[in-house]
Design a protein around this motif. Sequence first.
Motif, mmCIF file in Angstrom:
data_model
loop_
_atom_site.group_PDB
_atom_site.id
_atom_site.type_symbol
_atom_site.label_atom_id
_atom_site.label_comp_id
_atom_site.label_asym_id
_atom_site.label_seq_id
_atom_site.Cartn_x
_atom_site.Cartn_y
_atom_site.Cartn_z
ATOM 1 N N GLU A 85 0.720 -0.990 -0.039
ATOM 2 C CA GLU A 85 -0.051 -0.091 0.071
ATOM 3 C C GLU A 85 0.952 1.316 0.031
ATOM 4 O O GLU A 85 0.461 2.400 -0.620
ATOM 5 C CB GLU A 85 -0.888 -0.028 1.038
ATOM 6 N N GLU A 86 2.124 1.198 0.857
ATOM 7 C CA GLU A 86 2.875 2.541 0.715
ATOM 8 C C GLU A 86 3.467 2.592 -0.600
ATOM 9 O O GLU A 86 3.588 3.824 -1.111
ATOM 10 C CB GLU A 86 3.925 2.252 1.793
ATOM 11 N N ILE A 124 2.323 1.739 -3.506
ATOM 12 C CA ILE A 124 1.295 2.318 -4.301
ATOM 13 C C ILE A 124 1.085 3.675 -4.371
ATOM 14 O O ILE A 124 0.888 4.466 -5.384
ATOM 15 C CB ILE A 124 -0.144 1.497 -4.139
ATOM 16 N N GLN A 125 1.068 4.019 -2.899
ATOM 17 C CA GLN A 125 0.654 5.710 -2.720
ATOM 18 C C GLN A 125 2.074 6.338 -2.920
ATOM 19 O O GLN A 125 1.828 7.353 -3.736
ATOM 20 C CB GLN A 125 0.657 5.910 -1.252
ATOM 21 N N LYS A 140 1.180 -6.975 -6.028
ATOM 22 C CA LYS A 140 -0.098 -6.321 -5.851
ATOM 23 C C LYS A 140 0.098 -5.023 -6.208
ATOM 24 O O LYS A 140 -0.887 -4.326 -6.936
ATOM 25 C CB LYS A 140 -0.451 -6.206 -4.308
ATOM 26 N N GLU A 154 -2.056 -2.877 -9.203
ATOM 27 C CA GLU A 154 -2.817 -1.904 -9.091
ATOM 28 C C GLU A 154 -2.186 -0.673 -10.001
ATOM 29 O O GLU A 154 -3.216 0.196 -10.370
ATOM 30 C CB GLU A 154 -2.403 -1.383 -7.621
#
Length: 206
Positions: free
Chosen positions: A25-26, A28-29, A53, A57
């Motif tokens: 997630e980090e 991706i951000q 992942k 994304e």
Amino acid sequence: MSKFETHAQIAESKVVAVIRGSDAEEAIQLSKAAAEGGIRAIELTYTTPNVQKVFEELQYEDILLGAGTVLDPETARHAILAGAKFVVSPHFNKDVARICNRYGIPYFPGCMTIREMVEALESGCDVLKLFPANDFKPSFIKSVNGPLPQVKIMPTGGINLDNINDWLAAGAVAVGIGSDLNKAYKTGGYEAVVELSKQYINKISQ
């Protein structure tokens, strides 16, 4: 996308954001913020947990995705099948070069010596990563291009707003940035990365 098109896009972008996330997630951000700030080439490192992942994304974003910290041919193939358009290693690995050549994907291995550079060239590598670049001065590129005028170098490590144009003026085909983005994210979050990315793009356009 052909190898030629990938090389051309990186040379046009001039900046590759090297993304190392503490989790998917980090990463991706960080990637989306860098892209929003104008950076069009993103290197997703395989030190990021569940990096698959991140590729999934970002595959529909208007950015050039590559894979970094690729240490072996198995990882290279995984990255290519996940959608990586270029592969980057901290060192040169002949088996990684062979896999990338097989799939028509550019391979940017880390090289510091003339011997390593010649071996990489003989294995079909067109752009070589100088890593860690903070151990060198920009004039190193001119020194290398004396005996090896065909070598194109992408310095990574220690690149910042103060020296990025020095490296580009010295002949770097592009530069890799990463630690600055992580620091910005930890102190100011998503918007801080967007702003810093804009500063890099503005800097190279001057």
